[in-house]
Design an enzyme around this catalytic site. Structure first.
Site, PDB file in Angstrom:
ATOM      1  N   TYR A  68      -4.759  -8.368  13.947  1.00 55.75           N
ATOM      2  CA  TYR A  68      -4.570  -7.585  15.168  1.00 55.75           C
ATOM      3  C   TYR A  68      -4.710  -8.451  16.424  1.00 55.75           C
ATOM      4  O   TYR A  68      -4.163  -8.127  17.466  1.00 55.75           O
ATOM      5  CB  TYR A  68      -5.602  -6.456  15.245  1.00 55.75           C
ATOM      6  CG  TYR A  68      -5.210  -5.188  14.537  1.00 55.75           C
ATOM      7  CD1 TYR A  68      -4.908  -5.187  13.183  1.00 55.75           C
ATOM      8  CD2 TYR A  68      -5.162  -3.983  15.221  1.00 55.75           C
ATOM      9  CE1 TYR A  68      -4.575  -4.013  12.533  1.00 55.75           C
ATOM     10  CE2 TYR A  68      -4.825  -2.803  14.581  1.00 55.75           C
ATOM     11  CZ  TYR A  68      -4.526  -2.822  13.237  1.00 55.75           C
ATOM     12  OH  TYR A  68      -4.195  -1.661  12.604  1.00 55.75           O
ATOM     13  N   ASP A 127      -7.640  -0.381   8.448  1.00 58.34           N
ATOM     14  CA  ASP A 127      -6.731   0.584   9.081  1.00 58.34           C
ATOM     15  C   ASP A 127      -5.999   1.372   7.999  1.00 58.34           C
ATOM     16  O   ASP A 127      -5.938   2.603   8.038  1.00 58.34           O
ATOM     17  CB  ASP A 127      -5.732  -0.171   9.970  1.00 58.34           C
ATOM     18  CG  ASP A 127      -4.735   0.766  10.620  1.00 58.34           C
ATOM     19  OD1 ASP A 127      -5.166   1.824  11.125  1.00 58.34           O
ATOM     20  OD2 ASP A 127      -3.528   0.454  10.617  1.00 58.34           O
ATOM     21  N   ASP A 154      -6.824   5.539   6.504  1.00 63.21           N
ATOM     22  CA  ASP A 154      -5.856   6.647   6.492  1.00 63.21           C
ATOM     23  C   ASP A 154      -5.742   7.224   5.085  1.00 63.21           C
ATOM     24  O   ASP A 154      -5.679   8.442   4.898  1.00 63.21           O
ATOM     25  CB  ASP A 154      -4.461   6.172   6.947  1.00 63.21           C
ATOM     26  CG  ASP A 154      -4.225   6.432   8.427  1.00 63.21           C
ATOM     27  OD1 ASP A 154      -5.206   6.414   9.188  1.00 63.21           O
ATOM     28  OD2 ASP A 154      -3.057   6.649   8.816  1.00 63.21           O
ATOM     29  N   ASP A 210      -5.201  -4.182  -3.067  1.00 63.13           N
ATOM     30  CA  ASP A 210      -4.214  -3.350  -3.785  1.00 63.13           C
ATOM     31  C   ASP A 210      -4.917  -2.476  -4.825  1.00 63.13           C
ATOM     32  O   ASP A 210      -4.617  -1.290  -4.979  1.00 63.13           O
ATOM     33  CB  ASP A 210      -3.098  -4.198  -4.419  1.00 63.13           C
ATOM     34  CG  ASP A 210      -3.606  -5.433  -5.136  1.00 63.13           C
ATOM     35  OD1 ASP A 210      -4.812  -5.733  -5.062  1.00 63.13           O
ATOM     36  OD2 ASP A 210      -2.790  -6.104  -5.803  1.00 63.13           O
ATOM     37  N   LYS A 233      -8.177  -9.877  -0.150  1.00 65.55           N
ATOM     38  CA  LYS A 233      -7.027 -10.333  -0.929  1.00 65.55           C
ATOM     39  C   LYS A 233      -7.268 -11.824  -1.193  1.00 65.55           C
ATOM     40  O   LYS A 233      -6.473 -12.689  -0.818  1.00 65.55           O
ATOM     41  CB  LYS A 233      -5.732 -10.067  -0.137  1.00 65.55           C
ATOM     42  CG  LYS A 233      -4.454 -10.270  -0.925  1.00 65.55           C
ATOM     43  CD  LYS A 233      -4.209  -9.211  -1.991  1.00 65.55           C
ATOM     44  CE  LYS A 233      -2.995  -9.577  -2.820  1.00 65.55           C
ATOM     45  NZ  LYS A 233      -2.781  -8.666  -3.982  1.00 65.55           N
TER      46      LYS A 233
HETATM   47  C1  IPM Z   1      -6.403   3.424  14.243  1.00 65.80           C
HETATM   48  C2  IPM Z   1      -4.996   3.349  14.765  1.00 65.80           C
HETATM   49  C3  IPM Z   1      -4.873   2.127  15.654  1.00 65.80           C
HETATM   50  C4  IPM Z   1      -5.193   0.906  14.819  1.00 65.80           C
HETATM   51  C5  IPM Z   1      -3.506   1.970  16.337  1.00 65.80           C
HETATM   52  C6  IPM Z   1      -3.108   3.207  17.114  1.00 65.80           C
HETATM   53  C7  IPM Z   1      -3.438   0.744  17.202  1.00 65.80           C
HETATM   54  O1  IPM Z   1      -4.083   3.336  13.711  1.00 65.80           O
HETATM   55  O2  IPM Z   1      -7.344   3.476  15.061  1.00 65.80           O
HETATM   56  O3  IPM Z   1      -6.572   3.431  13.019  1.00 65.80           O
HETATM   57  O4  IPM Z   1      -4.324   0.413  14.079  1.00 65.80           O
HETATM   58  O5  IPM Z   1      -6.328   0.437  14.887  1.00 65.80           O
HETATM   59 MG    MG Z   2      -4.954   3.674  11.818  1.00 69.15          MG
END
Ligand code: IPM
Ligand code: MG
Length: 358
Positions: free
Chosen positions: A142, A247, A251, A223, A191
């Site tokens: 990032y 990240d 999710d 993975d 990884k």
């Molecule tokens: C999160 C989001 C952010 C990230 C984006 C919006 C930059 O996906 O906070 O998980 O990737 O950190």
């Molecule tokens: Mg995210």
């Protein structure tokens, strides 16, 4: 006690859910005799519209002068065409870096009342799960060098992943400390079969493990971790991983709980000042319709009380109120199927939660 809170409402549903969290905090203040002062600052698309930049200096200054920061969400289709360096998302990375928030705590636990919302089969979900993802937040790909250059096949884009020993050690320590307060099992996800940064990550985690003999450290390739999260989420306790892997896995973990609309997060550094925000995005398609689920923002406020202000009782009062409302069957649209009846609006859900803060 008195605490100052910077509000970064942001875009899309950000303003509505932050306002919900503020109402909940006001109820807590009245009940427990605290004083919270709220000061709004611009971030993301709304900041671009008003000032031309996604992260105005005034916002960074305001946050640095506050005891803590509550953020909604940033971004939307209106600003999608902008170059990477001036997109709303850039502001999020900028504020994380400016506040030195290298530790991102993302809890994903199964609410028994919401079992049916999880996409996993009953026999898997029956085991329950309670996971804390500790994501490194201010390093890795990032923040590495990026750009365009001439490559073997002509013009190419590149992003680089770099991690220093210092960065790995400090996130590792945060993860071991977190594991010590929980079930003392730490999964380090990397990884290392491919990436040099992952090999440094792995050896550093093992070095730290010697300082925490009570914690069982397990390495896992990313993975495999993605697969294991679906195969049997109950096996996990604390997961520590890099910015990018965290990240993605957070999710995934949130979806396994049944709703991304419910998951909060805390971003912490080496001071008490933190930034608290839902894991979900700005959901511009439902902004202003009342369909937003305020729970992630409300639970983020609870995390703020816990981590920045050490108000554990107050944090638990909010969490228990959310549990109670869900147990009683109240749902916003994201938690309902098509035939489940009429969902609560964002405001109605907020009021229900406030009513049952005991
Ligand atoms: C999160 C989001 C952010 C990230 C984006 C919006 C930059 O996906 O906070 O998980 O990737 O950190
Ligand atoms: Mg995210």
């Amino acid at each position: 006690m008195e605490y100052s809170i910077a509000l970064l409402r942001g875009d899309g549903i950000g303003p509505e859910i932050v306002d919900s969290a503020v109402l909940v905090l006001e109820k807590i203040a009245a009940k427990y005799g605290h004083k919270f002062t709220f000061t709004p600052y611009l971030i993301g698309g709304c900041a671009i519209d008003e000032t031309g930049v996604p992260l105005p200096e005034e916002t960074v200054k305001g946050c640095l002068e506050s005891d803590s920061v509550l953020l909604g969400a940033v971004g939307g289709p209106k600003w999608d065409g902008l170059p990477g360096s001036s997109r709303p998302e850039k502001a999020l990375l900028g504020i994380r870096e400016a506040l030195g928030l290298y530790t991102n705590l993302r809890p994903a636990r199964l609410y028994p009342a919401l079992k049916s919302a999880s996409p996993l089969k009953d026999d898997i979900i029956g085991r329950g799960f309670d996971i804390m993802i500790v994501r490194e937040l201010t390093g890795g790909i990032y923040f590495g060098e990026r750009g365009f250059r001439e490559g073997r096949y002509g013009r190419e884009a590149f992003d680089t992943e770099a991690y220093s020993l210092t960065e790995i050690e400090r996130i590792g320590r945060a993860a071991f400390e977190t594991a010590m307060k929980r079930r003392k099992r730490l999964y380090s996800v990397d990884k290392a079969n491919v990436l040099e940064t992952s090999r440094l990550w792995r050896s550093t985690m093992h070095g730290l493990a010697e300082e925490y003999p009570e914690v069982t450290l397990t390495d896992m390739f990313v993975d495999n971790a993605a697969m294991q999260l679906i195969r049997d989420p109950s096996q996990f306790d604390v997961i520590v991983t890099s910015n990018m892997f965290g990240d993605i896995l957070s999710d995934e973990a949130s979806q396994v709980t049944g709703s991304i609309g419910m998951l909060p997060s805390a971003s912490l550094g080496s001071t008490k000042r933190g930034m608290y925000e839902p894991i979900h995005g700005s959901a511009p398609d439902i902004a202003g319709t009342g369909k937003a689920d305020p729970i992630a923002a409300i639970l983020s406020a609870a995390m703020m009380l816990r981590y920045s202000f050490s108000l554990e009782t107050e944090a638990q009062a909010i969490e228990a109120a959310v549990d109670r409302v869900l147990e009683a069957g109240f749902r916003t649209a994201d938690l309902m199927g098509a035939d489940d009846g009429v969902p609560l609006t964002c405001t109605e859900m907020t009021n229900k939660i406030i009513e049952v803060i005991l």
